[in-house]
Motif scaffolding. Structure first.
Motif, PDB file in Angstrom:
ATOM      1  N   HIS A   6     -15.812  38.325  -4.074  1.00 14.28           N
ATOM      2  CA  HIS A   6     -14.569  39.045  -3.830  1.00 14.28           C
ATOM      3  C   HIS A   6     -14.436  40.284  -4.705  1.00 14.28           C
ATOM      4  O   HIS A   6     -13.807  41.263  -4.298  1.00 14.28           O
ATOM      5  N   GLU A 142      -6.107  37.146  -4.922  1.00 12.74           N
ATOM      6  CA  GLU A 142      -5.822  37.932  -3.723  1.00 12.74           C
ATOM      7  C   GLU A 142      -4.518  38.716  -3.843  1.00 12.74           C
ATOM      8  O   GLU A 142      -4.435  39.872  -3.403  1.00 12.74           O
ATOM      9  N   ALA A 146      -6.866  41.645  -6.609  1.00 11.35           N
ATOM     10  CA  ALA A 146      -7.550  42.443  -5.584  1.00 11.35           C
ATOM     11  C   ALA A 146      -6.887  43.787  -5.327  1.00 11.35           C
ATOM     12  O   ALA A 146      -7.573  44.808  -5.231  1.00 11.35           O
TER      13      ALA A 146
END
Length: 407
Positions: A6, A142, A146
């Protein structure tokens, strides 16, 4: 691995991964060292309520050498109260420390648990402290990390190709120049549980990097044919795809693996569409009674033999009415081996519309390894047979006592 993938998707490169003991000074030292010259540092774990959860204290020491006391965060305290109240439980006193933070840091909300994350900055490096449990860490990454990592206009694309049946060195030789250091995209191989994986990494603009990664994936699959079984998922997933596309079904008969093969198959979601069931026939009398294995075959050849493996596969196929059937009988160890039938000798039987046959394997390793490789070899052999390469050899094929297939 999840974080690496990620982080790469956000256009960044993870250049170091360090494991640190549950020690305040060690955590502080690692944070100071790793923050130097880097734009972001992600720390996971150590945010629980117990005395060995020391990430807060370690971060505090890294941010300020004078180590002022942690401060209470009002919003984090409200979230903690709400989390326990929603479950009809009183909050233990020990959990109050989870609502504390270094004075210069801020808390990250955690709707999936009791451990708020932490965000801070040290010498231009943004530091993110996330909970250890994946079900808490992944959503927090997330929602909070991110977005802060994105927007570089650059991508690091990662792909994988999985294989089974050949050793890592042999597979590396098949790749040849593709594995040269400094090549872009780069390829590295890893081995885990006898599954050898080629890991491809391409950098650049998102579309260009993805296209170049896909091109290399195709080259790896060609070089590793027919042993490459997929880009994601398990060997059981790959076998399931081949069975489903042909509307075929499978049953199994297991002796030395004791249900391991069935466990791997039923780990695939929706396996009831193609897996009918199986029989764990550990004792010889069960092989005879439940699978119609001829008693004289066991007396003459022993339970670990070509005729017994064939009979087990044929018997379970007839019993369940499946398209294909697999059987496994062997000496998993650590005891029970003889000169004629040593520990690690396993016969795998396969029955289907083509008839029934069996092949011998000699698996090195301890009992768990022999059982694991037995189950995976059975699945790979059936997958290869279905796609027309059932005669492909495995690194563990035994050269001794290999009768012709019976039909």
């Amino acid at each position: 691995a999840w974080l690496g993938d990620h982080i790469a998707a956000c256009g960044h490169v993870r250049d170091e991964h360090r494991l640190v003991d549950d020690d305040r000074a060690a955590i502080a030292r690692a944070i100071r060292e790793l923050a130097t010259g880097r734009s972001h540092l992600i720390v996971t774990g150590g945010l629980g309520p117990t005395a060995d959860d020391l990430t807060r204290e370690g971060l505090n020491a890294a941010l300020d050498a004078s180590e002022p006391p942690l401060v209470s965060d009002a919003e984090a305290r409200v979230d903690l109260d709400r989390w326990f109240a929603g479950r009809g439980r009183a909050m233990p006193e020990i959990n109050l420390r989870q609502a504390t933070r270094p004075a210069s840091a801020r808390c990250l909300r955690n709707p999936n648990g009791t451990a708020p994350g932490l965000a801070a900055e040290l010498d231009g490096c943004r530091i993110w402290c996330l909970p250890g449990p994946p079900r808490e860490m992944e959503p927090m990454f997330e929602t909070d990390v991110a977005p802060a990592l994105g927007g570089t206009g650059r991508a690091v694309v990662r792909r994988a190709v999985h294989s089974y049946g050949l050793g890592e060195s042999t597979l590396a030789e098949r790749l040849g120049p593709l594995m040269e250091r400094g090549r872009e995209p780069s390829i590295g191989t890893t081995a885990s549980g006898s599954i050898v994986t080629a890991r491809i990494r391409a950098e650049g603009g998102p579309r260009d990097a993805a296209a170049r990664a896909e091109e290399v994936v195709g080259l790896v699959e060609k070089a590793w044919f027919p042993y490459a079984f997929g880009r994601e998922g398990s060997l059981a997933d790959a076998l399931a795809r081949e069975l489903l596309v042909r509307n075929a079904t499978l049953a199994v008969a297991e002796s030395c693996t004791g249900g391991s093969l069935g466990g791997m198959l039923t780990a695939v979601a929706g396996s009831s569409a193609w897996f009918l069931g199986g029989t764990i026939a550990y004792a010889n009398e069960v092989k005879i009674r439940e699978l119609a294995v001829p008693a004289d075959a066991i007396e003459r050849e022993g339970a670990v033999s070509h005729p017994v493996a064939v009979a087990m596969a044929s018997g379970v196929r007839a019993r369940f009415g499946s398209t294909y059937a697999l059987s496994i009988t062997g000496v998993a160890g650590p005891s029970g081996g003889t000169d004629a039938k040593p520990v690690g000798l396993v016969w795998i039987g396969l029955a289907g519309p083509h008839g029934a046959s069996a092949r011998a394997f000699r698996f090195p390793g301890d009992r768990a390894t022999v059982r694991d490789r037995s189950a995976k070899s059975a699945m790979q052999w059936l997958r290869l047979l279905i796609v027309g390469h059932g005669d492909a050899s495995f690194i563990w094929d035994s050269s001794s006592d290999r009768p012709e297939a019976t039909r």
